[in-house]
Structure formats: C-alpha cells, structure tokens
Design an enzyme around this catalytic site. Sequence first.
Site, mmCIF file in Angstrom:
data_model
loop_
_atom_site.group_PDB
_atom_site.id
_atom_site.type_symbol
_atom_site.label_atom_id
_atom_site.label_comp_id
_atom_site.label_asym_id
_atom_site.label_seq_id
_atom_site.Cartn_x
_atom_site.Cartn_y
_atom_site.Cartn_z
ATOM 1 N N GLY A 21 15.185 -13.092 0.421
ATOM 2 C CA GLY A 21 14.220 -13.550 1.428
ATOM 3 C C GLY A 21 13.126 -14.427 0.830
ATOM 4 N N ILE A 23 9.767 -13.996 0.673
ATOM 5 C CA ILE A 23 8.725 -13.385 -0.172
ATOM 6 C C ILE A 23 9.273 -13.197 -1.588
ATOM 7 C CG2 ILE A 23 7.309 -11.308 -0.551
ATOM 8 C CD1 ILE A 23 7.106 -11.022 2.509
ATOM 9 N N ALA A 24 10.503 -12.671 -1.674
ATOM 10 C CA ALA A 24 11.107 -12.450 -2.996
ATOM 11 C C ALA A 24 11.268 -13.764 -3.755
ATOM 12 C CB ALA A 24 12.456 -11.753 -2.844
ATOM 13 N N ARG A 105 8.373 -0.071 19.957
ATOM 14 C CA ARG A 105 7.934 0.378 18.631
ATOM 15 C C ARG A 105 8.862 1.476 18.104
ATOM 16 N NH1 ARG A 105 1.847 1.872 17.189
ATOM 17 N NH2 ARG A 105 2.139 3.232 18.950
ATOM 18 N N ASN A 112 13.881 0.883 10.888
ATOM 19 C CA ASN A 112 13.285 0.997 9.551
ATOM 20 C C ASN A 112 13.474 2.378 8.952
ATOM 21 O OD1 ASN A 112 11.915 -1.543 8.662
ATOM 22 N ND2 ASN A 112 11.335 -1.417 10.808
ATOM 23 N N VAL A 136 6.212 -3.579 1.163
ATOM 24 C CA VAL A 136 5.696 -4.842 1.701
ATOM 25 C C VAL A 136 6.232 -5.081 3.113
ATOM 26 C CG1 VAL A 136 5.657 -7.354 1.328
ATOM 27 C CG2 VAL A 136 5.527 -5.797 -0.640
ATOM 28 N N GLY A 137 7.479 -4.642 3.351
ATOM 29 C CA GLY A 137 8.129 -4.892 4.646
ATOM 30 C C GLY A 137 7.457 -4.142 5.781
ATOM 31 N N ASP A 166 -4.351 -8.569 3.390
ATOM 32 C CA ASP A 166 -5.474 -8.540 4.337
ATOM 33 C C ASP A 166 -6.804 -8.650 3.569
ATOM 34 O OD1 ASP A 166 -3.603 -7.851 6.503
ATOM 35 O OD2 ASP A 166 -3.437 -5.963 5.404
ATOM 36 N N ARG A 169 -7.267 -12.175 2.380
ATOM 37 C CA ARG A 169 -7.621 -13.055 3.507
ATOM 38 C C ARG A 169 -9.099 -12.916 3.849
ATOM 39 N NH1 ARG A 169 -2.142 -11.385 6.883
ATOM 40 N NH2 ARG A 169 -0.868 -13.157 6.208
ATOM 41 N N HIS A 194 -1.884 -2.096 8.378
ATOM 42 C CA HIS A 194 -1.608 -3.533 8.343
ATOM 43 C C HIS A 194 -1.095 -3.962 9.725
ATOM 44 C CE1 HIS A 194 -0.443 -7.476 6.988
ATOM 45 N NE2 HIS A 194 0.802 -7.267 7.367
#
Length: 334
Positions: A21, A23-24, A105, A112, A136-137, A166, A169, A194
């Site tokens: 992916g 991010i990796a 949800r 997950n 991270v996911g 966060d 940022r 998050h």
Amino acid sequence: MESLDAAPTRPVKVAVSGAAGNIAYSLLWRLAAGDVFGVERQIDLRLLEVPERVRAAEGVAMELADSAFPLLATVTVTDEDTRAFDGVDAAFLVGSRPRTKGQSRADMLEANGRIFIGQGRALNDGAAEGVRVLVVGNPANTNAYIAAKAAPDIPRSSFNALMRLDHNRALSMLSAKLAVPAAQIEGLVVWGNHSDTQFPDIEFLTVGGKSVAGDIDRDWYENELIPRVAKRGGEIIEVRGQSSAASAASAAVDHMRDWVAGTNGRWVTVAQPSTGEYGVDEGLVFGFPTTGLNGRASIVPGLDLNDFQRERIAANVEALREEAAIADQLFTSI
Ligand code: LMR
C-alpha cells in the site's frame, strides 16, 4: 526469541502489513534507511499482504533490493501472519479495512476484527519478548484494542495506535499561528480517538518554558484548530484524491523511534491502552500525553483538567467504549 535489548547486535526483525500500500511505500524506505532503529542496526523486513496483493508486495521488495540499503539484511514477502510475525521485535499494522460508503460501523469493525484477531493471535504465538506493535490501519484505536485482546501473553502496553499524525498536524498549525518553529512548542497532546471526536488540547502548551495557551485566540482554537485537525484526513483525501500516506508513514516513524529511544522529557501523543488514567476505562486504546522514558511509554500523570477538557475527553471515552463493545462481541464468533 530473546528481546532486542538482550541482543544488541542482532538484526531487528520488523513486520509491516499492508506492505503493497501507499503508506508502506514510504515507511519501508525510512525503516531501511535506519530512521527508526538507528544506523548501526541491521534490519530483517517482513512484508505482509493479502494473497491478491502479494505479487505487488514482491515488486516492492524488488525496489527495496534495488535501493542497496547497507542496513537491509533480508526481506521476506508473505501472506501468512505466522510467518510475518515469527520472532518480530516490531510490527507496523498498516493494512486494514477502513469504513466504506454506506457501511455500518459494526460491519467495518467485523471486517477488521477478522484481521486483527488473527494478527494478535499470531503475534501472541511468535513475537519476540518486548515486541512493540503500532496499529496504523483505521479504526486504529479499536484495531489495537482487538489485537491486544487477542494476544493475552503479551503485555497490553505493547500495543499502541497511531495518533502522532494528529499530533503533528496540530503542531504544524500551532507553529504557523504562533510563528514559532514546531520544535520550540512543548506540552501538546491530542486526547482520545483517531476520529472526529479527537481533542487537540492546548491548555498545557509552552514556548521557551512559558505558557502560551492564554495568547491563542479562543475562537480560532475551538472553531478552527480543533475541527480542522480532526478532519484533516478527509481534507487530504479531498485535495490529493487519496488518503494521507507519506505523512502517516512519517508519523509512524516518529512514534516508533520515540518508543524505542525515548523523548527526552518531551510530550508526544501516544494512543495506548489505558490503565484507568484520566477517567478512561481500563483497556481502551486512548491518545494520552506521553513521555518515552527508557524506551517505555509513560502517560504524563497528575494533570489538572478543566470542564472543557473533561467534556471532550469523555466524548472520546464514550465513542471508544461503543466500538469496544462491538469488538468484544466478535471474540465469541471469530
Ligand atoms: C488520516 O487521518 O489521514 C486518515 O486516517 C484518513 C483516512 O481515512 O484514511
């Protein structure tokens, strides 16, 4: 497998899920360059992917080889959790199933749950003593909660979720507002989850040792900074056309590096399992002000909180409590 601390010369074994992916694609290069475990330490990388992405992960491994990193000892590509996590000292759990349009949800948490219960169990069986697991996911906090629960032989404190993104940022926005370099700003924390309820807190902010909370325009803080940080992920998706990737990888590097090496007293935001601090239910993975002390993450104790802070922290507890209740159900069926 003996702990990394007990074997200072062996390569560090690091697993990254979601290895093909975006991010990796940034994170793996930072790891291989020594940005997390230092430039003295060889590294064995495990690239974990779902079966349909293994071929793409092999392409990533080819590019890592082509980079000829002096520290990169081995790269293994696999779709098996047990192989990826065997003897690992650190795991970056990047691959997940974020919520898709129209999905409930509960459905998202179930998708997950399958991933993170499986990975938690494999870590429980195979990871090295002292393993550090950074989720991270998304939904990162509850995915970390699930993985920790699935790994009863590993201390719960070994499971963190990423809220450094966060934190970074908020730090960047405050640096621009105060017109001081980010490195001079101390005492920042982003409490909670998050997600949209997260609470960037400026109450303890200092510059050069002097409190600056009173100098910051309250209207800007409450109506711009707080919602903008909370919704920054969505803003990036809208502008870039894709989810944040390099900034997420960079925050993951910051988090794990500080977890290993310490922060020299500086506060950072770490989402970690509560042991009851600040009214947060035990076990919920919650963003807390943290200092890395001798490689162990410690929640800053004894802060006095006002009503504004307490209300926002409570909203995050409530949200995470609901997610955890759904997640707990999954353990009876998976
Ligand atoms: C972010 O904060 O950038 C991400 O968590 C957003 C997302 O949904 O991928």
